[in-house]
Design an enzyme around this catalytic site. Structure first.
Site, PDB file in Angstrom:
ATOM      1  N   SER A  75       0.785  -1.088  -0.140  1.00 51.32           N
ATOM      2  CA  SER A  75       0.018   0.040   0.062  1.00 51.32           C
ATOM      3  C   SER A  75       0.627   1.239   0.052  1.00 51.32           C
ATOM      4  O   SER A  75       1.751   1.559  -0.957  1.00 51.32           O
ATOM      5  CB  SER A  75      -1.012  -0.089   1.011  1.00 51.32           C
ATOM      6  OG  SER A  75      -1.886   0.820   0.941  1.00 51.32           O
TER       7      SER A  75
ATOM      8  N   HIS B 192      -6.618  -6.689   0.111  1.00 47.39           N
ATOM      9  CA  HIS B 192      -5.489  -5.880   0.166  1.00 47.39           C
ATOM     10  C   HIS B 192      -4.199  -6.506   0.820  1.00 47.39           C
ATOM     11  O   HIS B 192      -3.128  -6.270   0.364  1.00 47.39           O
ATOM     12  CB  HIS B 192      -5.958  -4.334   0.815  1.00 47.39           C
ATOM     13  CG  HIS B 192      -4.902  -3.198   0.769  1.00 47.39           C
ATOM     14  ND1 HIS B 192      -4.351  -2.901  -0.509  1.00 47.39           N
ATOM     15  CD2 HIS B 192      -4.548  -2.695   1.590  1.00 47.39           C
ATOM     16  CE1 HIS B 192      -3.619  -2.022  -0.140  1.00 47.39           C
ATOM     17  NE2 HIS B 192      -3.657  -1.709   1.032  1.00 47.39           N
TER      18      HIS B 192
ATOM     19  N   ASP C 273      -9.088  -7.009  -4.069  1.00 49.65           N
ATOM     20  CA  ASP C 273      -8.281  -5.916  -3.432  1.00 49.65           C
ATOM     21  C   ASP C 273      -8.984  -4.424  -3.533  1.00 49.65           C
ATOM     22  O   ASP C 273      -9.478  -4.031  -4.417  1.00 49.65           O
ATOM     23  CB  ASP C 273      -7.038  -6.018  -3.985  1.00 49.65           C
ATOM     24  CG  ASP C 273      -5.767  -5.284  -3.254  1.00 49.65           C
ATOM     25  OD1 ASP C 273      -6.031  -4.313  -2.412  1.00 49.65           O
ATOM     26  OD2 ASP C 273      -4.639  -5.657  -3.506  1.00 49.65           O
TER      27      ASP C 273
END
Length: 295
Positions: free
Chosen positions: A108, A273, A246
């Protein structure tokens, strides 16, 4: 069983906490730095990757970026937090630990940080894994808000009300956020495992400064994040890693894959994710096989 050691490194007038699994050996395998998301989400949720130290006899280096977790600091004015703070921290940690050559994994925001590293000073970085990381924040937000439309209608209304009022603590809003997180972020029900809950509990104030109060808006400093032109100059071998379910949707990730020269892509079926929570073996194998090719 891989050894574990931990400690602190002086940085920006404070201390950056690190945790290392495994040892650097004369086996041709370079250390792997693990960069967590947020900014401010702590290293804890990435700890399942520590199994790679045993599985592949490789050193893995985790650290809490300044402002969260065990690197938490007193309240700072907003101007303290910026991209350069965490870019320079990486180089400081790398030097302090005596690491010259390495690989970098970023989840991320961690992958966004990796993109900044690759376009600032990539010396000694042999490869990068960009795990569900956008090159443009507006694409991320547009897709997150599209995913909301697949929630039950009452949950959509609860989220809309929370965004409008700023009150995210109503039972309806909490239930809606939990469902979104289950579907697209971590893939599991509460109560969360300790390593995941600890990371949530230790999130730093920098998250509000950089991101904001939710997954669906970004009033913070990252609101203008757009490195589409910048990533075209990346020379470090890169692999994108993301899940089909995700919140960093395939559309979001493809935007970066198409721009980063030679970027490979592993799309993990039925994963969120935090794909390593649903498909650890697939993730570990994909990461190891990629970085082995770039020792």
């Amino acid at each position: 069983m891989a050894t574990m050691r931990e400690g602190y490194i002086d940085y920006a007038g404070y201390k950056t906490y690190y945790k290392i699994f495994g040892e650097q050996k004369d086996n041709g395998k370079l250390p792997l730095f693990m960069l967590h998301g947020g900014p401010g989400a702590c290293h804890n949720y990435l700890l399942p990757y520590a199994e790679m130290a045993d599985r592949y006899d490789r050193m893995l280096i985790f650290y809490d970026q300044i402002g969260c977790g065990k690197s938490n600091i007193p309240h700072q004015e907003d101007d303290f937090y910026n991209y350069d703070l965490w870019v320079n921290e990486f180089y400081t940690v790398k030097e302090a630990l005596g690491i010259q050559d390495c690989h970098v994994f970023g989840n991320s925001w961690g992958g966004m940080l990796a993109m900044l590293l690759a376009t600032t000073n990539d010396e000694g970085i042999h490869s990068m894994i960009l795990n569900s990381s956008p090159v443009r924040i507006q694409t991320w937000l547009d897709e997150a808000n599209r995913l909301i439309k697949y929630l039950p209608e009452d949950m959509q209304k609860a989220l809309a009300e929370a965004e409008a009022t700023g009150n995210y603590d109503t039972p309806a809003a909490v239930a809606a956020y939990d469902e979104y997180y289950k579907r697209h972020v971590n893939g599991i029900d509460k109560p969360y495992p300790d390593f995941l809950q600890e990371g949530n509990d230790l999130t730093g104030e920098c998250y509000m400064v950089m991101q904001g109060p939710s997954e669906f808006v970004c009033p913070g400093k990252m609101r203008d994040w757009d490195v589409r032109e910048r990533v075209k100059s990346i020379k470090v071998p890169c692999m994108a890693l993301s899940g089909t379910d995700d919140e960093g949707t395939p559309y979001t990730i493809k935007e970066g894959v198409d721009l980063i020269p030679g970027c490979e892509w592993v799309l993990v079926p039925n994963a969120t994710h935090l794909a390593h929570l649903q498909a650890p073996d697939i993730c570990f194998k994909a990461v190891e096989e990629f970085i082995e090719r770039h020792e």
